[in-house]
Scaffold this motif. Structure first.
Motif, short mmCIF file in Angstrom:
data_model
loop_
_atom_site.label_atom_id
_atom_site.label_comp_id
_atom_site.label_asym_id
_atom_site.label_seq_id
_atom_site.Cartn_x
_atom_site.Cartn_y
_atom_site.Cartn_z
N VAL A 1 26.95 53.69 39.78
CA VAL A 1 26.49 52.78 40.84
C VAL A 1 26.01 51.48 40.22
O VAL A 1 26.30 50.38 40.71
CB VAL A 1 25.38 53.45 41.69
N ARG A 2 25.29 51.59 39.10
CA ARG A 2 24.83 50.38 38.40
C ARG A 2 26.02 49.60 37.86
O ARG A 2 26.04 48.36 37.90
CB ARG A 2 23.85 50.76 37.30
N ARG A 3 27.03 50.31 37.33
CA ARG A 3 28.22 49.63 36.82
C ARG A 3 28.95 48.90 37.95
O ARG A 3 29.42 47.78 37.79
CB ARG A 3 29.16 50.64 36.17
N ASN A 4 29.05 49.55 39.11
CA ASN A 4 29.70 48.91 40.26
C ASN A 4 28.94 47.67 40.71
O ASN A 4 29.55 46.65 41.04
CB ASN A 4 29.82 49.89 41.42
N SER A 5 27.63 47.74 40.72
CA SER A 5 26.82 46.58 41.11
C SER A 5 27.01 45.45 40.11
O SER A 5 27.17 44.28 40.50
CB SER A 5 25.35 46.98 41.19
N PHE A 6 27.01 45.78 38.82
CA PHE A 6 27.23 44.76 37.79
C PHE A 6 28.61 44.13 37.96
O PHE A 6 28.75 42.90 37.91
CB PHE A 6 27.10 45.36 36.40
N ALA A 7 29.63 44.95 38.16
CA ALA A 7 31.00 44.42 38.29
C ALA A 7 31.13 43.53 39.51
O ALA A 7 31.79 42.49 39.46
CB ALA A 7 32.00 45.57 38.37
N ALA B 1 40.30 29.51 33.15
CA ALA B 1 41.20 30.65 32.91
C ALA B 1 40.44 31.81 32.29
O ALA B 1 40.65 32.98 32.67
CB ALA B 1 42.35 30.22 32.02
N ALA B 2 39.56 31.54 31.32
CA ALA B 2 38.83 32.61 30.65
C ALA B 2 37.90 33.36 31.61
O ALA B 2 37.84 34.60 31.58
CB ALA B 2 38.02 32.04 29.48
N THR B 3 37.18 32.62 32.47
CA THR B 3 36.28 33.30 33.40
C THR B 3 37.06 34.08 34.45
O THR B 3 36.65 35.18 34.83
CB THR B 3 35.33 32.30 34.08
N ALA B 4 38.17 33.54 34.91
CA ALA B 4 38.95 34.26 35.91
C ALA B 4 39.55 35.53 35.32
O ALA B 4 39.50 36.60 35.95
CB ALA B 4 40.07 33.36 36.46
N ILE B 5 40.08 35.46 34.11
CA ILE B 5 40.67 36.65 33.48
C ILE B 5 39.60 37.69 33.18
O ILE B 5 39.80 38.89 33.43
CB ILE B 5 41.43 36.24 32.21
N LEU C 1 38.47 39.31 36.55
CA LEU C 1 39.47 40.23 37.09
C LEU C 1 39.62 41.48 36.24
O LEU C 1 39.84 42.58 36.77
CB LEU C 1 40.81 39.51 37.23
N THR C 2 39.47 41.34 34.94
CA THR C 2 39.56 42.51 34.06
C THR C 2 38.40 43.48 34.29
O THR C 2 38.61 44.68 34.41
CB THR C 2 39.58 42.06 32.58
N ILE C 3 37.18 42.97 34.34
CA ILE C 3 36.02 43.84 34.55
C ILE C 3 36.08 44.49 35.92
O ILE C 3 35.87 45.69 36.06
CB ILE C 3 34.71 43.05 34.36
N VAL D 1 37.26 49.31 39.28
CA VAL D 1 37.91 49.91 40.45
C VAL D 1 38.82 51.06 40.01
O VAL D 1 38.82 52.13 40.62
CB VAL D 1 38.71 48.85 41.24
N HIS D 2 39.57 50.87 38.92
CA HIS D 2 40.44 51.94 38.43
C HIS D 2 39.62 53.16 38.01
O HIS D 2 39.98 54.30 38.34
CB HIS D 2 41.27 51.44 37.25
#
Length: 106
Positions: free
Chosen positions: A8-14, A52-56, A59-61, A66-67
């Motif tokens: 839950v903490r990881r989801n909130s951080f993400a 580009a770096a912040t967007a990538i 989206l990666t985190i 989610v996966h």
């Protein structure tokens, strides 16, 4: 307030990291376009690289979280979710329905 599990903490951080990173990405995209239009090629490249770096990174985190949640049958990240509900045992143990499981054609 009860202790939240790690996922839950990881989801909130993400969720919050993704939100702020995309805001930074939009801001630096505007800066890059303004710098390019004004003739400042160096600043346009720097701002475009940060965009580009912040967007990538965002989206990666978010995508990896989610996966991971889908694999472990947890809920996906939500920005303002302060509580969580534990899934019942039958929901945690069930697999894909038989109609969805991949079958090999022979």
């Amino acid at each position: 307030m009860p202790h939240n599990p790690g996922w839950v903490r990881r989801n909130s951080f993400a969720a919050w990291f993704g939100y702020t990173s995309i805001l930074v990405s939009f801001g630096t995209c505007a800066m890059a376009l303004a710098a390019a239009a004004s003739g400042y090629a160096g600043w346009a490249l720097i701002a475009g690289g940060v965009c580009a770096a912040t967007a990538i990174t965002s989206l990666t985190i978010f995508g990896s979280t989610v996966h991971s949640d889908h694999v472990k049958h947890h809920t996906t990240p939500r920005l303002l979710m302060d509580c969580w509900e534990e899934s019942p045992d039958f929901a945690q143990l069930r697999g894909l329905p038989a109609a969805i499981e991949p079958k090999r054609l022979q």
